[in-house]
Structure formats: C-alpha cells, structure tokens
Design an enzyme around this catalytic site. Structure first.
Site, PDB file in Angstrom:
ATOM      1  N   CYS A   8       0.835  -1.207   0.000  1.00 54.46           N
ATOM      2  CA  CYS A   8       0.000   0.000   0.000  1.00 54.46           C
ATOM      3  C   CYS A   8       0.868   1.255   0.000  1.00 54.46           C
ATOM      4  CB  CYS A   8      -0.915  -0.011   1.221  1.00 54.46           C
ATOM      5  SG  CYS A   8      -1.958   1.448   1.342  1.00 54.46           S
ATOM      6  N   CYS A  16      -0.459   4.113   2.160  1.00 53.71           N
ATOM      7  CA  CYS A  16      -0.237   3.906   3.596  1.00 53.71           C
ATOM      8  C   CYS A  16       1.234   4.096   3.961  1.00 53.71           C
ATOM      9  CB  CYS A  16      -0.626   2.486   4.012  1.00 53.71           C
ATOM     10  SG  CYS A  16      -2.169   1.897   3.328  1.00 53.71           S
ATOM     11  N   ASP A  17       2.141   3.571   3.163  1.00 56.71           N
ATOM     12  CA  ASP A  17       3.537   3.448   3.591  1.00 56.71           C
ATOM     13  C   ASP A  17       4.534   4.305   2.820  1.00 56.71           C
ATOM     14  OD1 ASP A  17       2.639   1.534   5.378  1.00 56.71           O
ATOM     15  OD2 ASP A  17       2.987  -0.116   3.983  1.00 56.71           O
TER      16      ASP A  17
END
Ligand code: NAP
Length: 308
Positions: free
Chosen positions: A134, A137-138
């Site tokens: 992701c 997200c990261d």
C-alpha cells in the site's frame, strides 16, 4: 436456529464499524469472522493516515480496540467461516457457516480481500519493514529514497506514479516487456522522469538485516541473478477478493468485487456490501469505516420501513 436483524460477514474495519452502528441502533447483530478481527488492519504494523492519530497507530492495537467497541454495544461475535448465503424470501436470509446455520433479515458483506503475494523468500519477514502492499499507507516512510514497485498493471503504475511525489526514484519491475496497464497510465509513467523500468525481471528474494536492504532479481531473458539495493518494495500484482462463497448470487466484477451503490446496497434487497470488497473501493481504512457505517444505516432504514 439463531435469528438476527443483521448478520455481518467479515470482522475487518468495515464489518466492525457496521456492527458498532447496527448495535447502537438496537438491531440484533451477529459478526462472523474467520481469520482475525481487524482484517487488513490487523496485519498492518503502523497506520499513519487514520485521522486522530498524529503519531500513527499500531494496526493490531487498533484492531483490538475496534473489536472491543463493537462487542461492548452488544454485537455477538463468532469465529466461523461463511460457506454460503441463501435468500429465502424478502426479508429472510440464511447464512451457512462451518458450524451452523443462522437466519438474518439483512446481511452486510464486508469480507474484504488480500493483496496477492509474490511468495518468495523474505517477503513475509520484511513485510512492514520495507515490503509493502500500500503506497498510500507506507510511501511516506521512504521520503527521498529509492524504491521499487513490482507489477505491470494499473495498480503498479498508479501507485508508482503516486510514489514519485514522495520518493527520489521509482523502479518498476515487470515480468514481461509489455505492460498490462491502461495506455493513459503507461503514457503518464513513461513521461515521468522519476520512473524507470526493468523489463522481464522477477524478484527472487527480499534481503536485509532486520529491515529490507536489497532485492535479488532474475533477468528472465538471460537467467542472470543479481541484487539491487532498495529501501522499499511495493508489491502490486493483483488483489484477491473474498467473494467466492457468494457463488454468483450477488453481482460481482471480473475481480470479485461486489457492485454496490452509494448506500452500499447490492442489487438484492437487504444485502449490502462495504469496504475493500466493494467495486471502486479505495481500499483505505477510513473509507472502509465510512462504508461500514453507511451500510449499517441503510440496513437500519430498510428494517424500519419493513416494520412500519
Ligand atoms: P492486474 O491488472 O491483474 O495486474 C497485475 C500485474 O501483476 C500484471 O502486470 C501481472 O503481470 C503482474 N503479476 C501477477 N502475478 C505476478 C507474479 N507472481 N510475479 C510478477 N508479476 C506478477 O492487477 P492490478 O494492477 O492490481 O489491477 C486490478 C484491477 O484494479 C484492474 O481492473 C485495474 O484496472 C484496477 N485498478 C485501476 C486503477 C486505475 O485505473 N487507476 C488503479 C488500480 C487498480 P502480467 O501482465 O505478466 O500478467
């Protein structure tokens, strides 16, 4: 046979949020989960983009809190695998699990899915320590560093392009010398100076010491094996939706995502779909929570209309 107003299939973020709202609306609610409460949240180390946690929040810790909150308001939670559902007549539905058969007046499907894994050595060891599924997200963890993206579809190019706003360089590693992604995304990626490609290469191993440091690649044309350093590796080789148990009863797209409208209604009355399993889901925690709430409120309205 146990009977409920609402049976929620899946105890991830969408399902637990739905359960929180249905129980607070005084609807009898059963949540069925077979792997672990929290779903994708449970297997995410740190979540930095969920509002209210400026320092980030540990996925397993957040999962426990979400589960506790839904349980606290009276949801019955069972650890059972859903085998099939049956529409007996409006509004009666049956849910068959590995253990029992339950009756429901509405069903909220929140079974999500999982990002496909490469299944090579080091992938599991370095998940959350350099290996990610992701970018949204990261990506932030790799600011101004060099990262790789694996895959040649829309997701790889879309997320690779997103990463170029954060990192120094993105190398897209694809197993063929032709992309599967749509032409517009290809054009955008080819024109981006921060993206380069390694064609006809596959990852053989993720390497490092505590955190990811390099990936071992194989050139499929020459069979040459070599390693390149990287701080982050984003794997985008497809997404498996957990919808096979529906057996075609609820319309899904070619990837198994369920069609649902803005109220999370499927084409079957009293059956809702929310979270990652829904067509066009952004597959974000905040979105899954919102979807779950919308499905719960829609289910409440449906039942209220039936009862008046
Ligand atoms: P996808 O279209 O199935 O593409 C998967 C890619 O991963 C393919 O290029 C495939 O290679 C490669 N791959 C699969 N298994 C592999 C393995 N074991 N090792 C190495 N490479 C492997 O999946 P997706 O990109 O996740 O997209 C899924 C759906 O979501 C599509 O409908 C897509 O249009 C949609 N989506 C759209 C957008 C957008 O429009 N912005 C963004 C994300 C997703 P091959 O090509 O050789 O098979």
């Amino acid at each position: 046979m146990e009977q409920y107003d609402v049976i929620i299939l899946g105890g991830g973020a969408a399902g637990l949020s739905a359960g929180l709202y249905t129980t607070r609306a005084m609807l009898s609610t059963l949540v069925l989960e077979s792997v672990g409460y929290g779903g994708q949240v449970l297997v995410t180390d740190i979540i930095e983009n969920y509002p209210g946690f400026p320092e980030g929040v540990k996925g397993p810790a957040l999962s426990i809190l979400m589960e506790e909150q839904t349980r606290k308001f009276g949801a019955v939670m069972k650890f059972e695998e859903v085998i099939s559902i049956e529409q007996i007549g409006e509004p009666i539905k049956l849910v068959n699990t590995s253990e029992a058969i339950y009756q429901a007046r509405t069903i909220i499907i929140a079974t999500g899915g999982s990002h496909r894994k490469l299944q090579v050595p080091g992938e599991e060891e370095f998940a959350g320590k350099g290996v990610s599924y992701c970018a949204v997200c990261d990506g932030n963890f790799f600011r101004n560093q060099k990262v790789i993206v694996i895959g040649g579809g829309d997701a790889a190019l879309d997320e690779g392009t997103y990463l170029t706003g954060l990192v120094e360089q993105v190398t897209i590693i694809h197993r063929r010398d032709e992309l599967r992604a749509s032409k517009i995304l290809q054009q955008r990626a080819f024109a981006n100076p921060k993206i380069d490609f390694m064609w006809s290469h596959v990852v053989e191993e993720f390497e490092g010491n505590g955190i990811l440091e390099s990936v071992k690649l194989r050139n499929l044309k020459t069979s040459e094996l070599f390693s390149i350093p990287t701080a982050g590796a984003f794997i985008y080789i497809g997404f498996d939706s957990n919808s096979a148990f529906l057996n075609g009863q609820v319309p899904v797209d070619e990837f198994g995502h369920i069609y649902a409208n803005g109220q999370m209604e499927t084409s079957l009355p009293g059956i809702y779909a929310c979270g990652d399993i829904r067509v066009a889901s952004d597959k974000q925690l905040g979105g899954a929570v919102g979807d779950g709430i919308t499905a719960a409120l829609a289910s409440y309205r449906y039942l209220t209309e039936l009862d008046t």
